[in-house]
Design a protein around this motif. Structure first.
Motif: not given
Length: 299
Positions: A14-16, A20-23, A34-37, A40-43
């Protein structure tokens, strides 16, 4: 590992990619996945990685700090996978190689002969693909290694090495085509005539045409169409020299052409090449640099 590898990969991609859509497109997953992943990482981390108030997600200060660590974790994981395969020392029973027509046919001919000598019991499959199709075949596990026209970036699950040798591309038409009589023509003028354009199987919404177009998924088919006089097209010079009858095609005098093109060798980081795949990689790197990999290399 406490943190999901898929979530770490989604974060870096996503950073690269910038969104989110491009990733999601680059990783061949849905945007919601992608958004959910990432959520979850932020959580798991207890921090907010992206500021989502803007049109596109922007890394927070904490996100910038986490990003470097995540890159290091993924790089270490890739090295561990490669080490595990190397320590196992097993030669894969089958190797699928998806290659671009930009590879010099003589290089492929020599490669096949050397591979047969080094790995006589390994099944070798050649697939033809260009651009996004090569990446897609690698990500789906349909091929283990591939060649592609070099680009600035790749999905985070794709590894690459740039070959030292470049290929040369020129713009060709049939000798009987009206454009063949021109002593000079600009690239913009070409769009008044039918273009024979490379077009992969995967849809690319940004692939806008400026004039009449016929398309095909590989350069060899485009060469055949050009020889029959159906239009102009960009082709690898080595391919034309090998497969077009002498005098059947003419390189157009367009400013800036012919031009050199770099080629990248790709593989899927999640399933690194085995002994035979690593040999192929080293052979192409040595050969492109003007040398030769020994027949027993990688064994």
């Amino acid at each position: 590992m406490r943190y999901s590898p898929e979530a770490l990969t989604a974060f870096v991609e996503t950073v690269a990619a910038g969104s989110f859509s491009a990733a999601a497109r680059r990783l061949r997953k849905s945007q919601s996945t992608i958004s959910t992943a990432i959520a979850n990482l932020e959580a798991d981390l207890g921090v907010t990685l992206f500021d989502r108030s803007a049109r596109q997600p922007v890394l927070t200060e904490q996100g910038h700090q986490v990003f470097g660590y995540v890159q290091a974790i993924l790089a270490a994981s890739e090295r561990l996978d490669e080490l595990a395969i190397s320590l196992a020392g097993e030669t894969e029973p089958r190797l699928s190689f998806v290659l671009s027509d930009t590879l010099d046919p003589k290089v492929l001919e020599n490669l096949l002969a050397r591979f047969d000598s080094a790995f006589p019991h390994t099944e070798f499959e050649c697939l033809i693909g260009e651009d996004e199709d090569v990446i897609d075949l690698l990500q789906k596990g349909r091929a283990q290694t591939g060649l592609i026209e070099a680009r600035e970036s790749y999905p985070v699950d794709i590894g690459f090495s740039r070959l030292p040798r470049q290929t040369h591309m020129a713009i060709y038409v049939a000798a009987r085509h009206p454009l063949a009589q021109r002593r000079q023509i600009t690239f913009d003028e070409l769009h008044a005539w039918r273009e024979l354009q490379l077009n992969t199987y995967l849809e690319r919404p940004d692939n806008l045409c400026r004039g009449p177009v016929w398309s095909a998924p590989n350069y060899l088919m485009l060469l055949s169409m050009a020889v029959q006089g159906f239009g102009w097209c960009t082709l690898p010079c080595a391919l034309v020299a090998e497969f077009a009858a002498p005098g059947s095609l003419v390189a157009l005098p367009v400013p800036g052409w012919p031009r050199a093109l770099s080629i990248d060798l790709l593989w899927n980081k999640r399933t690194p090449p085995g002994v035979a795949g690593r040999w192929l990689r080293q052979y192409l790197l040595y050969e492109s640099a003007g040398g030769n990999a020994p027949p027993e290399a990688g064994r």
